[in-house]
Design an enzyme around this catalytic site. Structure first.
Site: not given
Ligand code: DOR
Length: 409
Positions: A41, A157, A283, A71, A39, A256, A287
């Site tokens: 971002r 997912h 993954d 995402n 990710h 997750n 954050h």
């Protein structure tokens, strides 16, 4: 190396005048690593990471190519956003970034994206990662839409949305002790089993993202034996940590799908060793620190992974005798490269091949310091760990992007 290709492989080479000589004594020289699941971002989440900072972390971790998850905000669901991500990656110029695209518009699970246009723009991996595609008919239609598109693969997912909607960690003794809602392993099993049934129906191609439990390994093993076109990935954290890590309520360990009990970890290690697991993918999910400082139930799920993957895998998986070095390197490089159709990655270290290379010192001992990471975030579950095995150099088409553990830009 010449024009980005390997010229010769030999115990000793007289370097031509003006050549850069790298010290690789005591090191493994492997094909550059390939991460199918990161990710980055950007756009929309630049507080946590950008394509540039994520690319730098990737290069420091030995990765010469990564697949960026969709995402973002807006989601990577149309050609314009895909092109923007590629442009930022080209500006950073540290690692090949292959943007994935969503399966459904806005990852909302309602309407399929324009697979043909996205495939024509070079996308090969489609996923709503972060969410499952909950509607079986829509998932069937997605498999069918991708059938005529060479190399297209759907990444799922696998967490049955209605079973996990109130959950924060694995449903079991630890979630009960914390008084928090759980995410049962059955949620993963249900979606994987459903998607395998859809593969049987459609002849499509499925990649199971971040598998976390024993049942997934068993289902995929059987599906491969049956001849279905399925691959699976596991993360270092699911190969190493259990839900016991969540017992103190530290949101660093919230992810997750969630960390599972030791029996699942054992099954995933066996599946890696016997080849059922195709890829180790990080993954990498940055954050911003203030979001991970919230109480467990309110903190976002996800863990950093790019800069620790090699050290964690060598220390715990290879060092622990759970899988061979070759198996682990294959799962970190040539097998994921094939899944994503990257013809210039994961190639043998041999004359004429693209010099996308990773030089690993398998004996280097180091302590993980999240404060030193290239990432804009700090949510590493391995902070403070003593690891053995570290990336020394990363070469991208012959150019050192990491030299002696330091990014070159
Ligand atoms: O823990 C997770 N974090 N799992 C996902 O699937 C999404 C990811 C994120 O984007 O933070």
């Amino acid at each position: 190396m010449d024009d980005g290709s390997v010229v010769a492989v030999a115990p000793s080479i007289d370097p031509p005048a003006g050549a850069t000589v790298l010290d690789a004594s005591g090191c493994l020289v492997t094909p550059g690593l390939v991460d199918l699941h990161v990710h980055l971002r950007q756009p929309g989440g630049e507080e946590a990471e950008t394509v540039e900072t994520g690319s730098r972390g990737a290069a420091l971790g030995g990765f010469t190519a990564v697949v960026a998850m969709p995402n973002t905000t807006p989601a990577q669901d149309d050609v314009e956003v895909i092109r923007a991500v590629r442009r930022w990656a080209a500006e950073a110029d540290l690692c090949d970034v292959h943007p994935s695209a969503a399966i459904t518009v806005g990852r909302a699970g309602e309407r399929l994206v324009d697979f043909v246009a996205l495939h024509a723009a070079g996308v090969r991996i489609f996923t709503d990662d972060g969410n499952e595609v909950a509607d079986a008919a829509l998932m069937r239609a997605a498999f069918e839409a991708c059938l005529p598109l060479p190399g297209a693969v759907l990444g799922q997912h696998a967490e049955c949305a209605s079973l996990v909607c109130d959950g924060h960690l694995h449903e079991g003794a630890v979630s009960a002790a914390l008084g928090l809602g759980g995410r049962p392993a059955a949620a993963e099993e249900i979606t994987v089993a459903r998607d395998l049934a859809l593969l049987r129906l459609t002849g499509g191609r499925l990649h199971v993202l971040h598998a976390s439990c024993a049942t997934t390994a068993a289902l995929v093993r059987a599906a491969k034996a049956e001849g279905l076109r399925v691959t699976m990935e596991v993360t270092p954290q699911h190969l190493v940590l259990t839900d016991a890590a969540c017992a103190a309520g530290d949101p660093t360990f919230k992810v997750n799908p969630p960390l599972r009990p030791g029996s699942d970890v054992d099954a995933l290690r066996l599946a890696l060793a016997d080849g059922t697991v195709d890829a180790i993918a990080t993954d990498h999910a940055p954050h911003a620190p203030h979001t991970k400082a919230r109480p467990f139930a309110d903190a976002p799920p996800g863990m950093l992974g790019l800069e620790t993957a090699v050290g964690v895998a060598l220390t715990t998986v290879v060092g622990g005798g759970h899988a061979s070095l070759e198996t682990v390197l294959g799962a970190l490089s040539w097998r994921p490269a094939r899944i994503a159709g990257m013809t210039d990655q994961g190639r043998p270290v041999a004359p004429g091949e693209p010099a996308n290379l990773c030089v690993i010192d398998p004996e280097a001992r180091w302590k993980v310091d999240a404060a030193m990471m290239a990432s804009r975030s700090r949510n590493s579950p391995f902070a403070g760990w003593d690891l053995r095995g570290r990336v020394r150099h990363t070469l991208r088409r012959g150019e050192p992007v990491v030299l002696d553990g330091t990014a070159q830009r």
